[in-house]
Write an enzyme that holds these catalytic residues in place. Structure first.
Site, PDB file in Angstrom:
ATOM      1  N   THR A 101       0.887  -1.342   0.024  1.00 16.95           N
ATOM      2  CA  THR A 101      -0.012   0.104   0.007  1.00 16.95           C
ATOM      3  C   THR A 101       0.752   1.205   0.023  1.00 16.95           C
ATOM      4  O   THR A 101       0.334   2.274   0.172  1.00 16.95           O
ATOM      5  CB  THR A 101      -0.873   0.170   1.182  1.00 16.95           C
ATOM      6  OG1 THR A 101      -0.029  -0.072   2.450  1.00 16.95           O
ATOM      7  CG2 THR A 101      -1.979  -1.251   1.048  1.00 16.95           C
ATOM      8  N   LYS A 136      10.525  -0.435   1.967  1.00 18.70           N
ATOM      9  CA  LYS A 136       9.144  -0.462   1.749  1.00 18.70           C
ATOM     10  C   LYS A 136       8.370  -0.647   2.859  1.00 18.70           C
ATOM     11  O   LYS A 136       9.051  -1.157   3.900  1.00 18.70           O
ATOM     12  CB  LYS A 136       8.621  -1.565   0.621  1.00 18.70           C
ATOM     13  CG  LYS A 136       8.553  -2.986   1.342  1.00 18.70           C
ATOM     14  CD  LYS A 136       7.737  -3.363   2.096  1.00 18.70           C
ATOM     15  CE  LYS A 136       6.127  -3.047   1.679  1.00 18.70           C
ATOM     16  NZ  LYS A 136       4.964  -3.762   2.730  1.00 18.70           N
ATOM     17  N   GLY A 137       7.239  -0.037   3.078  1.00 18.08           N
ATOM     18  CA  GLY A 137       6.581  -0.207   4.436  1.00 18.08           C
ATOM     19  C   GLY A 137       5.690   1.021   4.427  1.00 18.08           C
ATOM     20  O   GLY A 137       6.136   2.038   4.573  1.00 18.08           O
ATOM     21  N   VAL A 138       4.530   0.656   4.961  1.00 17.14           N
ATOM     22  CA  VAL A 138       3.456   1.904   5.223  1.00 17.14           C
ATOM     23  C   VAL A 138       2.823   1.478   6.500  1.00 17.14           C
ATOM     24  O   VAL A 138       1.995   2.385   7.188  1.00 17.14           O
ATOM     25  CB  VAL A 138       2.865   2.112   3.884  1.00 17.14           C
ATOM     26  CG1 VAL A 138       3.291   3.007   3.113  1.00 17.14           C
ATOM     27  CG2 VAL A 138       2.187   0.921   3.335  1.00 17.14           C
ATOM     28  N   THR A 162      12.901  -3.671  10.539  1.00 18.52           N
ATOM     29  CA  THR A 162      11.819  -2.946  10.377  1.00 18.52           C
ATOM     30  C   THR A 162      11.325  -3.618   8.871  1.00 18.52           C
ATOM     31  O   THR A 162      11.843  -4.254   8.352  1.00 18.52           O
ATOM     32  CB  THR A 162      12.110  -1.591  10.072  1.00 18.52           C
ATOM     33  OG1 THR A 162      10.998  -0.755   9.449  1.00 18.52           O
ATOM     34  CG2 THR A 162      13.114  -1.090   8.866  1.00 18.52           C
ATOM     35  N   GLU A 176       0.250   4.628   5.992  1.00 21.38           N
ATOM     36  CA  GLU A 176      -0.899   4.358   5.759  1.00 21.38           C
ATOM     37  C   GLU A 176      -1.790   5.616   6.260  1.00 21.38           C
ATOM     38  O   GLU A 176      -2.196   5.815   7.315  1.00 21.38           O
ATOM     39  CB  GLU A 176      -1.603   3.192   6.174  1.00 21.38           C
ATOM     40  CG  GLU A 176      -0.854   1.891   5.240  1.00 21.38           C
ATOM     41  CD  GLU A 176      -1.293   0.737   5.834  1.00 21.38           C
ATOM     42  OE1 GLU A 176      -1.306  -0.274   4.801  1.00 21.38           O
ATOM     43  OE2 GLU A 176      -1.942   0.185   6.893  1.00 21.38           O
ATOM     44  N   ASN A 209      -7.357   0.095   5.872  1.00 19.55           N
ATOM     45  CA  ASN A 209      -7.195  -0.896   6.592  1.00 19.55           C
ATOM     46  C   ASN A 209      -8.547  -1.948   7.109  1.00 19.55           C
ATOM     47  O   ASN A 209      -8.445  -2.865   7.481  1.00 19.55           O
ATOM     48  CB  ASN A 209      -6.446  -0.813   7.889  1.00 19.55           C
ATOM     49  CG  ASN A 209      -5.037  -0.606   7.825  1.00 19.55           C
ATOM     50  OD1 ASN A 209      -4.441  -1.755   7.175  1.00 19.55           O
ATOM     51  ND2 ASN A 209      -4.465   0.533   8.031  1.00 19.55           N
ATOM     52  N   THR A 239      -8.962 -10.097   2.225  1.00 15.88           N
ATOM     53  CA  THR A 239      -9.599 -11.308   2.486  1.00 15.88           C
ATOM     54  C   THR A 239     -10.815 -11.608   1.870  1.00 15.88           C
ATOM     55  O   THR A 239     -11.578 -10.475   1.531  1.00 15.88           O
ATOM     56  CB  THR A 239     -10.015 -11.594   4.104  1.00 15.88           C
ATOM     57  OG1 THR A 239      -8.796 -10.882   4.906  1.00 15.88           O
ATOM     58  CG2 THR A 239      -9.997 -12.963   4.594  1.00 15.88           C
TER      59      THR A 239
END
Lengths: 386, 386
Positions: free
Chosen positions: A147, A168-170, A179, A258, A381, A386
């Protein structure tokens, strides 16, 4: 897009689309043509996935040749199949690159609990070129996004060497020691124990100072590969450059949290020691009430006082010694006036909000990074999958 | 509105509007006509306000006569003026009620860092009636609301005695030992040490099992006053009734969490001990990613696995022993199918979502309560005040 970020000498690689979920790039491999030393740190999660376990083993001897990442599927909580699948990817990349599988670090990021679509993975790996072209780190950074709204890459020169990091990472970010995913490549020549010491020290002050939402990922991985092709460098200079590149990536990650609109920097000073400063900083930057106040550009310093106060084990913290500052505007203990609150609110309307807390105990200090909490975080979120 | 909640014998009181902020009731005092024993627990915050400090002293001897609350201003971080102001309120109420100031517990809730408007407080206290009418606990519960959407009150009979509890609190809730504001009044006769033991045990299993947003208030207070006018009761029965009333209040508070749409109940079993079960339960119920998944009715059990996993100190937790259940639908380790995920999603669309986690270690167990994280929480807190 036009200007490519510099790539250290000797790193080749591929990036492309396996089709894990959609037609965007979801795969990359970066490999050093020369042997390289490695330092790596990983999530402490009890639900760490097979990729983390395999990478931990791969890095254990201090040597590695490359990194490969699959995005849009975390391959976590997938049982023995997940382990076999991760091993197969590691082996496929190693075979194509002509190196040992145990010299390839692997990571995966995305939804938890689903096996890889191995038919697609296998046919993609079978089609890897016999010789990898020079690595494209901009494209590699983009290929691991989930994301994230943009790729994260930073670079620096150290003497004649190049150091480039991608990340990467939010969300799901509260590294306990490593991390999200972040990889550093350099052609500097360093002894492995020196690299390891420098890398861990830098990670502790940068990635471990970052928190988006207090949720620690099952897949956090950070590593640096140094192949030495550019010759030796001054270690102090190298550490400074690594710190600078890592901090740039951390600030990019926090700003791109995010749904985030603002970077929050919490500078704690006057603590008993740095560790206490870090604990207090984390309490402030993680407080949902502080994060929403920043979102609303509301200089509600009482929430900062609350967040400091909830660290009830810090029995040497007394309100009468604490000072709270937004930007350069003191709001406590100096009684806030309409004018000072207005100035503080102006600061909070910017993209970067700095909250300083002095504890008035000794000279321990630590700065942590986070982001505001917005409706966007909820939207992203509440129906991510799913 | 029509049916008033029963009030134990001997409790008188007033409720009304001081004009702290708006024309709604923002004050109440409830006083026992007979001497009463008291048990009380308070926030562990290092920024605890003067009301908490005065109440702690008032309850220290195990005897008290009443409780008074001012809402819409926390009187926290207000320095020496704040302490003097709180003392003046305590004295004003005691004078009107004809009791000692040191027998009145005081609490205050609302914005931090602003002194009371003492001109209005003084004129209000001066106008208190010479004789208090019977207490109106429904109106008292309403008078302490801040962003609560409705008053919280529950009652039970124990033999010939009545037990009624009131509570407020919707945000800044992660009690470390007490919680928001909650007061219990009973005419049961109990020895103070017995009352104290029972009260602390019940608080630990109820209010201390509640978390809205991990932010511990500076003002959390919980107390019970027992004046004995209804004579002795069976202690076991009393504890059961107190637990029932407290749990009702906890569920009301969780359901009414800021912006909340759903109550989340996390039942952890199979832990090494109850304390471990509580730590894991808190990690799950506090995870922003779990909270948003519940908001979206998304049975994303991988986030529950993540939240369990991030408790990295719990080194006896192994994924292969963990079981995750939404409602009565197991999602891990049994591989979730479209059909089971659909059933889990149905459960999550209800007002109360139950997530069960079995750790497969021993028989420690604990249930914690929280709520989902919604756009409403952001809206309420992005511009609550200043």
């Amino acid at each position: 897009m036009s200007d490519k970020t510099p790539v250290p000498a000797g790193f080749v690689g591929v990036a492309g689309n396996i089709g894990i979920k959609d037609p965007q790039d979801d795969f990359f491999a970066v490999v050093s043509q020369a042997p390289a030393v490695v330092s790596a740190v990983f999530t402490l999660s009890r639900f760490a996935g097979p990729s983390v376990r395999l990478s931990r083993e791969a890095a254990a001897d201090g040597r590695a040749r490359g990194v490969t990442v699959i995005a849009r599927n975390a391959n976590v909580a997938t049982g023995q199949i997940g382990t076999a699948d991760a091993r197969e990817v590691q082996e496929g990349v190693a075979r194509a690159a002509g190196v040992e599988p145990d010299d390839i670090l692997i990571a995966s990021t995305g939804v938890i609990g689903r096996p890889y679509p191995m038919d697609r993975v296998r046919s993609y790996l079978a089609g890897l070129p016999a010789e990898f072209p020079p690595a494209d780190l901009d494209r590699s950074a983009a290929a691991m996004m989930t994301t994230d709204t943009h790729p994260k890459i930073a670079t620096a020169k150290v003497g004649g060497a190049t150091l480039t990091g991608i990340a990467k990472g939010v969300g799901m970010i509260e590294p306990n020691m490593a991390t999200m995913l972040t990889w550093f490549f350099t052609d500097a020549e360093l002894e492995q124990p020196v690299l390891d010491e420098v890398f861990r020290r830098v990670v502790d002050k940068t990635f471990n100072a970052l928190s988006i939402d207090t949720d620690t990922s099952t897949s956090d991985s950070a590593a640096i590969l140094a192949n030495g092709l550019a010759g030796p460098v001054d270690v102090g200079e190298f550490e400074a450059a690594l710190h600078e590149v890592a901090l740039k990536l951390v600030r990019m990650i926090a700003s791109d949290g995010e749904g985030a609109g603002k970077l929050i920097e919490v500078r704690v000073t006057g603590a008993r020691d740095d560790a206490q400063a870090k604990r207090i900083g984390k309490a402030v930057v993680n407080s949902p009430l502080v994060k929403t106040a920043v979102h609303g550009a509301d200089p509600n310093w009482g929430r900062v006082a609350m967040a400091v106060g909830k660290c009830s084990d810090e029995t040497d913290v007394f309100p009468e010694n604490v000072r709270i500052v937004f930007g350069d505007v003191e709001t406590f203990p100096t009684e806030a006036t309409d004018e000072t609150l207005e100035r503080a609110a102006q600061h909070m309307k910017g993209d970067e909000v700095v909250i300083s807390v002095d504890l008035g105990i000794a000279d321990g200090a630590f700065t942590v990074y986070g982001c505001d909490l917005t409706e966007g975080y909820i939207r992203i979120n509440a129906d991510y999958t799913t």
